[in-house]
Write a protein that holds these residues in place. Structure first.
Motif, PDB file in Angstrom:
ATOM      1  N   HIS A 112       0.829  -1.222   0.000  1.00  0.00           N
ATOM      2  CA  HIS A 112       0.000   0.000   0.000  1.00  0.00           C
ATOM      3  C   HIS A 112       0.861   1.270   0.000  1.00  0.00           C
ATOM      4  CE1 HIS A 112       0.454  -0.076   4.345  1.00  0.00           C
ATOM      5  NE2 HIS A 112      -0.498  -0.966   4.566  1.00  0.00           N
ATOM      6  N   LEU A 113       1.593   1.430  -1.119  1.00  0.00           N
ATOM      7  CA  LEU A 113       2.486   2.580  -1.275  1.00  0.00           C
ATOM      8  C   LEU A 113       1.684   3.877  -1.076  1.00  0.00           C
ATOM      9  CD1 LEU A 113       5.346   3.497  -1.959  1.00  0.00           C
ATOM     10  CD2 LEU A 113       4.738   3.434  -4.378  1.00  0.00           C
ATOM     11  N   GLY A 114       2.274   4.774  -0.271  1.00  0.00           N
ATOM     12  CA  GLY A 114       1.590   6.042   0.033  1.00  0.00           C
ATOM     13  C   GLY A 114       0.881   6.014   1.372  1.00  0.00           C
ATOM     14  N   ASN A 115       0.721   4.817   1.953  1.00  0.00           N
ATOM     15  CA  ASN A 115       0.132   4.698   3.295  1.00  0.00           C
ATOM     16  C   ASN A 115       1.132   3.967   4.191  1.00  0.00           C
ATOM     17  OD1 ASN A 115      -2.598   4.211   1.334  1.00  0.00           O
ATOM     18  ND2 ASN A 115      -2.670   5.791   2.908  1.00  0.00           N
ATOM     19  N   GLY A 116       0.873   4.014   5.508  1.00  0.00           N
ATOM     20  CA  GLY A 116       1.793   3.370   6.441  1.00  0.00           C
ATOM     21  C   GLY A 116       3.125   4.087   6.457  1.00  0.00           C
ATOM     22  N   ALA A 117       3.082   5.435   6.420  1.00  0.00           N
ATOM     23  CA  ALA A 117       4.298   6.254   6.385  1.00  0.00           C
ATOM     24  C   ALA A 117       4.096   7.466   7.287  1.00  0.00           C
ATOM     25  CB  ALA A 117       4.581   6.705   4.953  1.00  0.00           C
ATOM     26  N   MET A 118       5.202   8.191   7.543  1.00  0.00           N
ATOM     27  CA  MET A 118       5.106   9.421   8.333  1.00  0.00           C
ATOM     28  C   MET A 118       4.149  10.417   7.665  1.00  0.00           C
ATOM     29  SD  MET A 118       6.801   9.645  11.087  1.00  0.00           S
ATOM     30  CE  MET A 118       8.100   8.791  11.993  1.00  0.00           C
ATOM     31  N   PRO A 119       3.290  11.073   8.440  1.00  0.00           N
ATOM     32  CA  PRO A 119       2.413  12.083   7.824  1.00  0.00           C
ATOM     33  C   PRO A 119       3.192  13.302   7.329  1.00  0.00           C
ATOM     34  CG  PRO A 119       2.062  11.988  10.198  1.00  0.00           C
ATOM     35  CD  PRO A 119       2.997  10.863   9.862  1.00  0.00           C
ATOM     36  N   MET A 120       4.336  13.615   7.977  1.00  0.00           N
ATOM     37  CA  MET A 120       5.187  14.725   7.535  1.00  0.00           C
ATOM     38  C   MET A 120       6.556  14.143   7.222  1.00  0.00           C
ATOM     39  SD  MET A 120       3.378  17.543   7.895  1.00  0.00           S
ATOM     40  CE  MET A 120       4.499  18.918   8.099  1.00  0.00           C
ATOM     41  N   MET A 121       7.128  14.553   6.071  1.00  0.00           N
ATOM     42  CA  MET A 121       8.468  14.061   5.709  1.00  0.00           C
ATOM     43  C   MET A 121       9.170  15.102   4.845  1.00  0.00           C
ATOM     44  SD  MET A 121       7.512  11.009   3.013  1.00  0.00           S
ATOM     45  CE  MET A 121       6.417  10.077   4.066  1.00  0.00           C
ATOM     46  N   PRO A 122      10.519  15.037   4.781  1.00  0.00           N
ATOM     47  CA  PRO A 122      11.232  16.004   3.937  1.00  0.00           C
ATOM     48  C   PRO A 122      10.804  15.869   2.481  1.00  0.00           C
ATOM     49  CG  PRO A 122      12.739  14.402   4.938  1.00  0.00           C
ATOM     50  CD  PRO A 122      11.384  14.057   5.413  1.00  0.00           C
ATOM     51  N   ARG A 123      10.873  16.986   1.726  1.00  0.00           N
ATOM     52  CA  ARG A 123      10.418  16.906   0.329  1.00  0.00           C
ATOM     53  C   ARG A 123      11.255  15.924  -0.474  1.00  0.00           C
ATOM     54  NH1 ARG A 123      13.737  20.938   1.026  1.00  0.00           N
ATOM     55  NH2 ARG A 123      14.967  21.902  -0.641  1.00  0.00           N
ATOM     56  N   ALA A 155       7.589  -3.542  -7.320  1.00  0.00           N
ATOM     57  CA  ALA A 155       6.212  -3.325  -7.770  1.00  0.00           C
ATOM     58  C   ALA A 155       5.473  -2.635  -6.617  1.00  0.00           C
ATOM     59  CB  ALA A 155       5.563  -4.652  -8.126  1.00  0.00           C
ATOM     60  N   ALA A 156       4.230  -2.226  -6.845  1.00  0.00           N
ATOM     61  CA  ALA A 156       3.516  -1.494  -5.788  1.00  0.00           C
ATOM     62  C   ALA A 156       2.078  -1.951  -5.676  1.00  0.00           C
ATOM     63  CB  ALA A 156       3.540   0.002  -6.084  1.00  0.00           C
ATOM     64  N   SER A 157       1.626  -2.153  -4.433  1.00  0.00           N
ATOM     65  CA  SER A 157       0.182  -2.298  -4.234  1.00  0.00           C
ATOM     66  C   SER A 157      -0.362  -0.953  -3.781  1.00  0.00           C
ATOM     67  CB  SER A 157      -0.146  -3.415  -3.234  1.00  0.00           C
ATOM     68  OG  SER A 157       0.108  -3.016  -1.903  1.00  0.00           O
ATOM     69  N   LEU A 158      -1.581  -0.675  -4.203  1.00  0.00           N
ATOM     70  CA  LEU A 158      -2.200   0.636  -3.969  1.00  0.00           C
ATOM     71  C   LEU A 158      -3.626   0.416  -3.487  1.00  0.00           C
ATOM     72  CD1 LEU A 158      -1.037   2.025  -7.423  1.00  0.00           C
ATOM     73  CD2 LEU A 158      -0.160   2.832  -5.207  1.00  0.00           C
ATOM     74  N   ILE A 159      -4.007   1.132  -2.439  1.00  0.00           N
ATOM     75  CA  ILE A 159      -5.391   1.038  -1.949  1.00  0.00           C
ATOM     76  C   ILE A 159      -6.192   2.116  -2.675  1.00  0.00           C
ATOM     77  CG2 ILE A 159      -6.916   1.035   0.052  1.00  0.00           C
ATOM     78  CD1 ILE A 159      -4.466   0.507   1.817  1.00  0.00           C
ATOM     79  N   THR A 160      -6.999   1.692  -3.622  1.00  0.00           N
ATOM     80  CA  THR A 160      -7.682   2.656  -4.490  1.00  0.00           C
ATOM     81  C   THR A 160      -9.142   2.839  -4.068  1.00  0.00           C
ATOM     82  OG1 THR A 160      -8.245   0.931  -6.092  1.00  0.00           O
ATOM     83  CG2 THR A 160      -6.158   2.062  -6.408  1.00  0.00           C
ATOM     84  N   ASP A 161      -9.358   2.880  -2.740  1.00  0.00           N
ATOM     85  CA  ASP A 161     -10.730   3.013  -2.243  1.00  0.00           C
ATOM     86  C   ASP A 161     -11.218   4.463  -2.264  1.00  0.00           C
ATOM     87  OD1 ASP A 161      -9.176   4.059  -0.210  1.00  0.00           O
ATOM     88  OD2 ASP A 161     -10.217   3.006   1.415  1.00  0.00           O
TER      89      ASP A 161
END
Ligand SMILES: [Zn+2]
Length: 385
Positions: A211-222, A237-243
């Protein structure tokens, strides 16, 4: 048995003959002139990340064979014919109990064994930090442990095929190298890893971002940050939650362009509370809430998402609406790509393939949806009339 429907990728009417559980032939159909009335037919959906359904969690310490079967059968009406039951961060005992119970369900019912293409253990070797840990319980986060992995495989009868861990977890590099050699796919997720840690995990054999894009810090360096590090790494490869709740459309479009759709997987990450009405549900020592808008959140702060209330077919329709990918591409992201990427037998609309099929109408507009007409598992109709 004969099915007349539109091919999900070409839109052309086809006639499928099914015999002995497999597709015997696929030929052009001339039975209908009004194509719009015909449902589409696609291979059944295959979701790598299903935590449960209707109030049952696969990582529940009291999981029973009956509840496993109930969850699996609950996915027929959503067009899902294969899935990875997913167990999140829990005690070693709870994970082994869940895996052993799934194994017992597969050994009791042949159809369950056909549906369970493997098991996904998400955690417990993840970040302990608030943010990347998501809704996983902190007290059960622990360093990578090969002996525990052996215990999972013993309990599950070798069914663990996917493990999500954090690249920075203690012992990750050697754990990844060892387990990858046994045919298990290692995915990176629930992580606050730096660039070097991600690079080392990929060198060791990690092949997927969970679930790339989730399960990460809400704030991070650019930059640098772990989103760029994973988006730019061709070996992942990447899994994505497209809900529609977990990541915004621009992120999905970017991920699909960076990876190429063939390296992207749609998952719903359905919570054990998927299929439950809005309300507050005590769950494994914490309180989760199903909101009226379909989000599932941690009750105490109502922003941390705890999996999805949407199921796979809805995520396919929403992916199309959010990114503009073709129907055929989106269906493959929820069926063929996970099988190919995880090195599990592919099921396609071809003679000789197992007759796992989903028939549906594609509704577009404000509330896009795939309306499931029928689902077939190994040549038997399990949903629809
Ligand atoms: Zn997760």
């Amino acid at each position: 048995m004969t099915i007349h429907a539109r091919h999900y990728a070409t839109g052309l009417p086809i006639r499928l003959e099914i015999a002995d559980g497999v597709i015997a032939s696929v030929t052009p159909s001339d039975r209908y002139t009004r194509e719009a009335d015909l449902p589409y037919v696609a291979p059944g959906f295959f979701d790598l990340q299903i935590n449960g359904y209707g109030g049952v969690w696969f990582c529940d310490p009291d999981l029973t064979v009956e509840s496993v079967l109930q969850v699996l059968a609950g996915y027929w009406m959503h067009g899902v014919t294969r899935l990875f039951p997913t167990l999140i961060t829990s005690s070693r005992e709870a994970l082994c109990h869940g895996l052993a119970t799934i194994r017992a369900a597969c050994e009791r019912e042949p159809w369950a064994s056909q549906m369970v293409a493997g098991c996904h253990v998400e955690g417990p070797f993840i970040s302990a930090e608030d943010g990347p840990r998501g809704a996983h319980p902190r007290e059960q986060v622990r360093p990578c442990d090969s002996a525990e992995f052996e215990a999972w495989q013993t309990a599950s009868g070798g069914r663990v095929r996917l493990i999500t861990l954090a690249a920075e977890a203690v012992g990750a590099e050697s754990f990844i190298a060892q387990t990858s050699r046994t045919g298990v796919t290692i995915a990176l997720g629930h992580s606050a890893a730096n660039s070097e840690q991600i690079a080392a995990a990929v060198r060791a054999g990690a092949r997927l971002s969970t679930h790339l894009g989730n399960g990460a810090m809400p704030m991070m360096p650019r930059h640098p940050n772990l989103l760029w590090d994973q988006l730019g790494e061709d070996r992942l490869a990447a899994s994505l939650i497209t809900d529609g709740h977990h990541v915004p459309p621009a992120f999905l479009r970017t991920a699909i362009r960076a990876k190429g759709a063939t390296e992207c997987i749609i998952t719903c990450d359905a919570s054990g509370l998927a299929g439950c009405p809005p309300g507050i549900y005590p769950t494994q020592g914490q309180s989760l809430e199903v909101l009226a808008n379909g989000k599932i959140v941690v009750t105490s702060q109502r922003t941390l998402l705890a999996g999805s209330a949407q199921t796979t077919e809805t995520c396919v329709a929403r992916c199309i609406a959010m990114t503009g990918v073709a129907l055929g591409t989106a269906c493959d992201m929820a069926g063929d790509h996970p099988a190919r990427i995880l090195r599990i037998p592919r099921i396609r609309l071809m003679a000789g393939c197992r007759a796992d099929l989903v028939l549906f109408h594609h509704r577009t507009g404000n509330d896009p949806q795939l309306e499931i007409v029928q689902t077939w598992l190994a040549g038997s109709r399990v949903a629809g009339r």
